[in-house]
Write a protein that holds these residues in place. Sequence first.
Motif, PDB file in Angstrom:
ATOM      1  N   ASP A 124     -13.036  -1.755   6.126  1.00 35.06           N
ATOM      2  CA  ASP A 124     -11.784  -1.541   6.090  1.00 35.06           C
ATOM      3  C   ASP A 124     -11.318  -2.250   5.298  1.00 35.06           C
ATOM      4  N   HIS A 172     -11.691   4.732  -5.993  1.00 32.14           N
ATOM      5  CA  HIS A 172     -11.721   4.853  -4.783  1.00 32.14           C
ATOM      6  C   HIS A 172     -10.595   4.512  -4.376  1.00 32.14           C
ATOM      7  N   PHE A 173      -9.570   5.365  -4.768  1.00 30.90           N
ATOM      8  CA  PHE A 173      -8.072   4.588  -4.630  1.00 30.90           C
ATOM      9  C   PHE A 173      -7.687   4.948  -3.922  1.00 30.90           C
ATOM     10  N   VAL A 174      -7.052   3.973  -2.727  1.00 34.63           N
ATOM     11  CA  VAL A 174      -6.236   4.407  -1.616  1.00 34.63           C
ATOM     12  C   VAL A 174      -5.130   3.773  -0.955  1.00 34.63           C
ATOM     13  N   GLY A 175      -4.548   3.642  -2.614  1.00 33.27           N
ATOM     14  CA  GLY A 175      -3.080   3.517  -2.249  1.00 33.27           C
ATOM     15  C   GLY A 175      -2.790   1.729  -2.770  1.00 33.27           C
ATOM     16  N   ASP A 176      -3.511   1.513  -2.754  1.00 32.08           N
ATOM     17  CA  ASP A 176      -2.992  -0.296  -3.562  1.00 32.08           C
ATOM     18  C   ASP A 176      -3.368  -0.179  -5.423  1.00 32.08           C
ATOM     19  N   ALA A 177      -2.090  -0.185  -6.167  1.00 31.20           N
ATOM     20  CA  ALA A 177      -1.827  -0.561  -7.107  1.00 31.20           C
ATOM     21  C   ALA A 177      -2.601  -1.744  -7.949  1.00 31.20           C
ATOM     22  N   MET A 206       5.136   7.669   0.686  1.00 28.49           N
ATOM     23  CA  MET A 206       5.675   8.840  -0.029  1.00 28.49           C
ATOM     24  C   MET A 206       5.873  10.605   0.094  1.00 28.49           C
ATOM     25  N   LEU A 253       0.528   9.187  -6.645  1.00 31.31           N
ATOM     26  CA  LEU A 253       1.076   7.907  -6.538  1.00 31.31           C
ATOM     27  C   LEU A 253       0.889   7.498  -7.532  1.00 31.31           C
ATOM     28  N   LEU A 254       1.974   6.587  -7.775  1.00 27.06           N
ATOM     29  CA  LEU A 254       2.214   5.507  -8.892  1.00 27.06           C
ATOM     30  C   LEU A 254       1.801   4.319  -8.833  1.00 27.06           C
ATOM     31  N   LEU A 255       0.462   4.448 -10.278  1.00 28.94           N
ATOM     32  CA  LEU A 255      -0.400   3.179  -9.980  1.00 28.94           C
ATOM     33  C   LEU A 255       0.144   2.062 -11.296  1.00 28.94           C
ATOM     34  N   GLU A 310     -11.042   9.046   3.084  1.00 29.14           N
ATOM     35  CA  GLU A 310      -9.928   9.680   1.393  1.00 29.14           C
ATOM     36  C   GLU A 310     -10.936   9.659   0.548  1.00 29.14           C
ATOM     37  N   VAL A 370      10.131  14.786  -3.310  1.00 29.27           N
ATOM     38  CA  VAL A 370       9.524  13.454  -3.092  1.00 29.27           C
ATOM     39  C   VAL A 370      10.277  12.401  -2.329  1.00 29.27           C
ATOM     40  N   HIS A 382       8.487   5.527  -8.068  1.00 32.76           N
ATOM     41  CA  HIS A 382       7.775   6.134  -7.106  1.00 32.76           C
ATOM     42  C   HIS A 382       7.817   7.560  -6.693  1.00 32.76           C
ATOM     43  N   VAL A 383       9.355   8.237  -6.834  1.00 36.34           N
ATOM     44  CA  VAL A 383      10.122   9.153  -6.330  1.00 36.34           C
ATOM     45  C   VAL A 383       9.444   9.975  -7.734  1.00 36.34           C
ATOM     46  N   GLU A 414      -4.459  13.192  -8.039  1.00 35.03           N
ATOM     47  CA  GLU A 414      -4.681  13.715  -6.880  1.00 35.03           C
ATOM     48  C   GLU A 414      -3.267  13.724  -5.970  1.00 35.03           C
ATOM     49  N   THR A 415      -2.588  12.296  -5.819  1.00 38.05           N
ATOM     50  CA  THR A 415      -2.048  12.148  -4.930  1.00 38.05           C
ATOM     51  C   THR A 415      -0.531  12.548  -5.257  1.00 38.05           C
ATOM     52  N   ILE A 425       0.325  -0.674   0.273  1.00 40.45           N
ATOM     53  CA  ILE A 425       0.281   0.050   0.279  1.00 40.45           C
ATOM     54  C   ILE A 425       0.661   1.043   0.222  1.00 40.45           C
ATOM     55  N   GLN A 426       0.787   1.886  -0.502  1.00 41.94           N
ATOM     56  CA  GLN A 426       1.206   3.239  -0.529  1.00 41.94           C
ATOM     57  C   GLN A 426       0.388   4.352  -0.013  1.00 41.94           C
ATOM     58  N   GLY A 436       6.265  11.110  -7.440  1.00 48.13           N
ATOM     59  CA  GLY A 436       6.011  12.777  -7.413  1.00 48.13           C
ATOM     60  C   GLY A 436       6.396  13.411  -7.370  1.00 48.13           C
TER      61      GLY A 436
END
Lengths: 173, 590
Positions: free
Chosen positions: B72, B270-275, A55, B176-178, A171, A40, B192-193, B173-174, A2-3, B196
């Motif tokens: 959750d 519904h993306f919450v960080g799980d790619a 991140m 974050l890499l998908l 979120e 970053v 990833h960096v 929005e975030t 998870i990110q 960002g």
Amino acid sequence: MIQKKICMLGGFAVGKTSLVRRFVSNVFSDHYQTTIGVTVEKKSVMAGEQGVLLMLWDLYGEDEFQHVRESYLRGSSGYIVVMDGTRRATLETALALQETAVKTMGPVPFVSIINKVDVRSQWEIDEREIEQLRARGWTVLFGSAKLGQGVEELFLSVATQIMQAVPLSSERA
Amino acid sequence: MSSDFRSPCSESSPPEGVTSVQEDWTQLRTLLLAPEQTQLDEIRERLDNRVVQSEDVSHVLPEAFALRGDNDQQLSTVLTPYVENGLAASVRKSPRTIVDAIAPIIGPAIRQAIARALQSMTQSFNHSLDESVSMRGLRWRVEAWRTGKPFAEVVLLHRLRYRVEQVFLIHRETGLLLQHVATDGAVIQDQHVLSGMLTAIQNYVQDSFGGRQDQTLEQFQVGEWTVWSEQGSQAYLACVVRGTPPASLRDILCDALDHIHAQHTDALTHFVGDAAPFTTTQPHLESCLQAHYDSPPKQGSLKLWILLGLLLLGSAWWGWMTYQAHARWSNLLERLRNEPGLVVTEAKSAWGGYHLEGLRDPLARDPTAMVVEAGLEPTTVKAMWSPYYALDSPLVLARAQSILQPPTTVKLHIEGETLVATGSAPADWARETKRLAVLVPGVSQYRDDGLVTTSIPVLLDQINRTIIHFRSGSSTVEPAEQAVLDAVSTTLRELDRAVLPSGQRVAVEILGSTDTTGSVARNLQLSKQRAQAVLAILGEKRLGDGTALVTGTVRLSDQREATSEAGSQRIVTLRASLTVPEQIHGTARP
């Protein structure tokens, strides 16, 4: 894995970058921070059984010349507020930044850390003010960029809080 | 159940008459609460019965999972170890089932990967071949040597018009890499960096120029790289391009982004960080890995043909030379195998030389001379010969000749494993040879019954001393003279054997003579008749093939000498001599 996007907030030269640099994968130089106001970086932690890739958006220190860009805060799952124990003004800045963060991101988890615990005798921020912060619901940690103290706990604390929070309710909003 | 509903008076001991009240109370309670009592009993039984519980839970289990899963990640966290263990156990127990299940996914992916690798390799090879003989190619070869890159890569980079090296799918929005894809050989930093930072730059530019939400940074250029971004409602694509991309590339990016948004609307919202859900976007991103190279100049094809022609000629020449060398080598081996006294045990041919190992009789032919005769350069053939004694007849004979040193009047030959000596030889040599011959390797027996130990001059002398006497006026050989003829025929046979090795022949002249009485004509006739009579008898004696008999008459002068020597003229004498075959003319065999 998870990110999660995390913002590092704090006044000018409170030691945000110094706190994290020894513990993160460093790709870009500090030059970008002064140019566009952010670098970053990333940090992996284990929140319980779950691996989390944080991140870290290390934002340029807030001062009279440069303000935090709210666009950088958007989409964060949490944030870290950094203060310098030897400069009371950084506490005021931290309070203001936290208000900005709440306005932008909503009530997402955050953790604060007061830097320079290695020179505690020179602190201008006293216990009463720290208690007031805690009374406002802040998690206040102590750390030292010089000694590398408190950094792992800082990231673990914010990652745990984020993972324990109900992600959809905060979120998706 | 009675304890659940106590009477208000139950705390004191029952007085007289109270019993009837209690009974009334019980009766009343039964009347009032009988249906509820029954329901309570049923509920209790339902709670205690596990079968019924399982049935009830099975009815609500899917909804319960869905509800908990929406709230959750804890349900996933709790179930993950059990699912993993179950999957591992299933793979161990029946791997075929899992293979069948994932084959439709893995198969196309593997095929696609192999096809891309082959395509890339072929392209690289073609470009390298095109440029390998041009001046520009030489320049690029120097560059490859200087920079340490493969030549094919240098050629590709110079020919490159543009190539999309990396494609990032980033949550808008975030930041974050998908998902991320890259071409082979692309320089990849931490994606990833980088995602960002790309998002931060987007935000910075948008803020700095006060643009609206839909006004975004579409491209920026750094050195030979250009970064293009294509914005979607939830995610955006960022492409790192080497060279100058055409405008049509943006259409490809748009299409890919539209497909991704259409297929992953829910996951993006519904993306919450799980790619993890975005791994299926990989084919769309790979479709954006476009590349275009300049065509090679036209004269390159002529050079290519010339190069190919030279290659073909070289190959043909090399093939012909290889064939010739192989033929010579085979010829040499054949000769060596057929040569007495040589045994080839190992023969190898390799680049630049040949290797031979074997056995060689000291009396066999020199193999080096045979190498030269076969047309090979002696320095290219390394041979190791170990000595041995060959049992081939020519070599056994040569060995016997070498050891026994026969005189020229002796002829040796081999019959099977027997050494045979013929001709004439001194008695000492004959005796010594009889002892030594069987010690010669390859000789098991020795035979010399054809060998004459008397010398040829002695035999000639014995023959020439022969005189056959006749009565006066008679040409009939007297019986008493038969013994003389037998003796001379034996001597003639010995002489024949003795001269045989030298190739000479024995010529015997039979000379008749008479006394002086009677006419000359009668005497001449009588001389001839007496010689013919001796010839007839000797002819029946089975003389050797190399002996020729001729008749003749003694001249008058000779008769006088003969008379004085022999004391009588009514005789026949023999005159033997050795000749070569050509010298015999007019010989007559009886």
